[in-house]
Structure formats: structure tokens, C-alpha cells
Scaffold this motif. Structure first.
Motif, PDB file in Angstrom:
ATOM      1  N   CYS A 167       0.825  -1.215   0.000  1.00  0.00           N
ATOM      2  CA  CYS A 167       0.000   0.000   0.000  1.00  0.00           C
ATOM      3  C   CYS A 167       0.857   1.263   0.000  1.00  0.00           C
ATOM      4  CB  CYS A 167      -0.951   0.006   1.189  1.00  0.00           C
ATOM      5  SG  CYS A 167      -2.260  -1.218   1.053  1.00  0.00           S
ATOM      6  N   ASN A 176       3.927   1.619  -1.129  1.00  0.00           N
ATOM      7  CA  ASN A 176       4.546   1.767  -2.443  1.00  0.00           C
ATOM      8  C   ASN A 176       3.538   2.253  -3.473  1.00  0.00           C
ATOM      9  OD1 ASN A 176       7.423   1.081  -2.442  1.00  0.00           O
ATOM     10  ND2 ASN A 176       6.699  -0.806  -1.498  1.00  0.00           N
ATOM     11  N   ALA A 177       2.321   1.720  -3.431  1.00  0.00           N
ATOM     12  CA  ALA A 177       1.280   2.159  -4.364  1.00  0.00           C
ATOM     13  C   ALA A 177       0.987   3.648  -4.181  1.00  0.00           C
ATOM     14  CB  ALA A 177       0.014   1.331  -4.164  1.00  0.00           C
ATOM     15  N   ILE A 178       0.924   4.092  -2.942  1.00  0.00           N
ATOM     16  CA  ILE A 178       0.661   5.508  -2.666  1.00  0.00           C
ATOM     17  C   ILE A 178       1.808   6.380  -3.175  1.00  0.00           C
ATOM     18  CG2 ILE A 178       0.501   7.213  -0.792  1.00  0.00           C
ATOM     19  CD1 ILE A 178      -1.124   5.020   0.746  1.00  0.00           C
ATOM     20  N   VAL A 236       4.101   5.728  -5.492  1.00  0.00           N
ATOM     21  CA  VAL A 236       4.186   5.719  -6.954  1.00  0.00           C
ATOM     22  C   VAL A 236       3.075   6.585  -7.542  1.00  0.00           C
ATOM     23  CG1 VAL A 236       3.928   4.273  -9.009  1.00  0.00           C
ATOM     24  CG2 VAL A 236       5.421   3.535  -7.148  1.00  0.00           C
ATOM     25  N   SER A 237       1.864   6.465  -7.004  1.00  0.00           N
ATOM     26  CA  SER A 237       0.754   7.306  -7.477  1.00  0.00           C
ATOM     27  C   SER A 237       1.067   8.785  -7.269  1.00  0.00           C
ATOM     28  CB  SER A 237      -0.539   6.955  -6.729  1.00  0.00           C
ATOM     29  OG  SER A 237      -0.881   5.624  -6.952  1.00  0.00           O
ATOM     30  N   TYR A 238       1.589   9.109  -6.092  1.00  0.00           N
ATOM     31  CA  TYR A 238       1.968  10.490  -5.786  1.00  0.00           C
ATOM     32  C   TYR A 238       3.003  10.991  -6.787  1.00  0.00           C
ATOM     33  CZ  TYR A 238       4.271  14.346  -3.333  1.00  0.00           C
ATOM     34  OH  TYR A 238       4.832  15.554  -3.014  1.00  0.00           O
ATOM     35  N   LEU A 288       3.682   9.899  -9.843  1.00  0.00           N
ATOM     36  CA  LEU A 288       3.127  10.032 -11.194  1.00  0.00           C
ATOM     37  C   LEU A 288       2.215  11.252 -11.306  1.00  0.00           C
ATOM     38  CD1 LEU A 288       2.408   6.278 -11.961  1.00  0.00           C
ATOM     39  CD2 LEU A 288       4.252   7.706 -12.893  1.00  0.00           C
ATOM     40  N   LEU A 289       1.392  11.482 -10.285  1.00  0.00           N
ATOM     41  CA  LEU A 289       0.538  12.671 -10.294  1.00  0.00           C
ATOM     42  C   LEU A 289       1.370  13.949 -10.246  1.00  0.00           C
ATOM     43  CD1 LEU A 289      -2.315  11.471  -7.919  1.00  0.00           C
ATOM     44  CD2 LEU A 289      -2.483  11.884 -10.384  1.00  0.00           C
ATOM     45  N   LYS A 290       2.412  13.938  -9.433  1.00  0.00           N
ATOM     46  CA  LYS A 290       3.301  15.096  -9.337  1.00  0.00           C
ATOM     47  C   LYS A 290       3.955  15.375 -10.688  1.00  0.00           C
ATOM     48  CE  LYS A 290       7.273  14.730  -7.128  1.00  0.00           C
ATOM     49  NZ  LYS A 290       8.319  14.687  -6.084  1.00  0.00           N
TER      50      LYS A 290
END
Length: 162
Positions: free
Chosen positions: A11, A13-15, A17-19, A21-23
Motif C-alpha cells: 500500500c 509503495n502504491a501511494i 508511486v501514485s503520488y 506520477l501525479l506530481k
């Protein structure tokens, strides 16, 4: 207990990586100002921290005097600013690899500033990580140029890292 550790690790790592990519999307595609991003993320962090302290402790307290964490706060803010600006010139994966290479300078600064001693094995592990990152990036870059691709991974780099 092991299942919970694996789940939490996944979880987190998923957060992250998502952060990332969004950044990257906000900086490179939407051309959002670095100052705006920093102010908004810091404001959100302060609000969440205040709510958590009020729920858990019942009051809001820093826990230490401001000057005891001032150097950390300043370097963290400068690092964040630089990472946002870096995204204007390099991709998120390259930026992540570059950040991984900061382990060795961090160890050296801990030695100089705090007298922290590391074993030869710890230095060797750190050098192995840095060497793996360099090999993966160089091999990926040269392989992508030859094949005309932009994706993929480096088996040699993963082998050295293992």
C-alpha cells in the motif's frame, strides 16, 4: 504479522508511486507552479497533522522547540523544491534513481555532522546499490537507443542489485 507487513508495504509503495506520477503530470503536462504545489501539499500536511494530534492527544504540540527541527525542515523544503524543478527536465523514474544515489552522501554527512560510524559492510552495500542504479540506467538508456524503445528493464542491473 508477515501478511500485514507485506500488505502495508504494498500500500505504501502504491501511494508513493501514485503520488510521484501525479506530481510528474502536474509539473510536466499542466505546468503547475512549483511554489503552488509546495504550498498546497504543505498546507494539506499541516491540516492532517493537526487533526491527527487532536484526535490522538487532544491538543496540538510540536513536541520539540522549533530550532531542534529547523535544519531538517529547511533541507526538506529545499529538496522538495529541487525535486519539483527536476521533473521539468527528467522523468519520474530517473529522478527516483537519482534520489537513491543520495545514500552515500547522506552517510558521509552523518559522519561529519553527527559522528555516526558505519561499518565497511554498510558502505559496501551502499556502493552496490549506487552501482546497480548506474548500471541499470546506462544499460536501459543504451538499450533504448539501439531498439528505439523507451521502456524495459535491465537484467544486469537487477542481478547486481540482488
Amino acid at each position: 504479522a508477515t501478511t500485514r507487513i507485506v500488505f502495508v508495504t504494498f500500500c505504501m509503495n502504491a501511494i508513493f508511486v501514485s503520488y510521484g506520477l501525479l506530481k510528474e503530470m502536474l509539473v510536466t503536462q499542466d505546468h503547475t507552479s512549483t511554489a503552488v504545489l509546495m504550498i498546497l501539499t504543505r498546507a494539506a500536511s499541516v491540516v492532517v497533522a493537526i487533526v491527527v494530534q487532536l484526535v490522538r492527544v487532544g491538543n496540538v504540540s510540536l513536541g520539540v522547540r522549533w530550532y531542534q527541527f529547523a535544519s531538517f525542515a529547511v533541507t526538506n523544503e529545499l529538496g522538495t523544491f529541487v525535486s519539483y524543478e527536476m521533473l521539468k527536465h527528467v522523468s519520474f523514474p530517473v529522478q527516483t534513481m537519482a534520489k537513491s544515489c543520495t545514500m552515500l552522501p547522506s552517510m558521509m554527512m552523518a559522519r561529519v555532522m553527527h559522528g555516526t560510524r558505519y561499518t565497511t559492510l554498510e558502505y559496501a552495500k551502499t556502493l552496490a546499490v549506487v552501482a546497480s542504479i548506474v548500471v541499470m540506467q546506462v544499460e536501459h538508456t543504451s538499450g533504448a537507443r539501439k531498439a528505439g524503445e523507451t521502456g524495459g528493464s535491465s537484467m544486469t542491473g537487477w542481478a547486481i542489485g540482488a
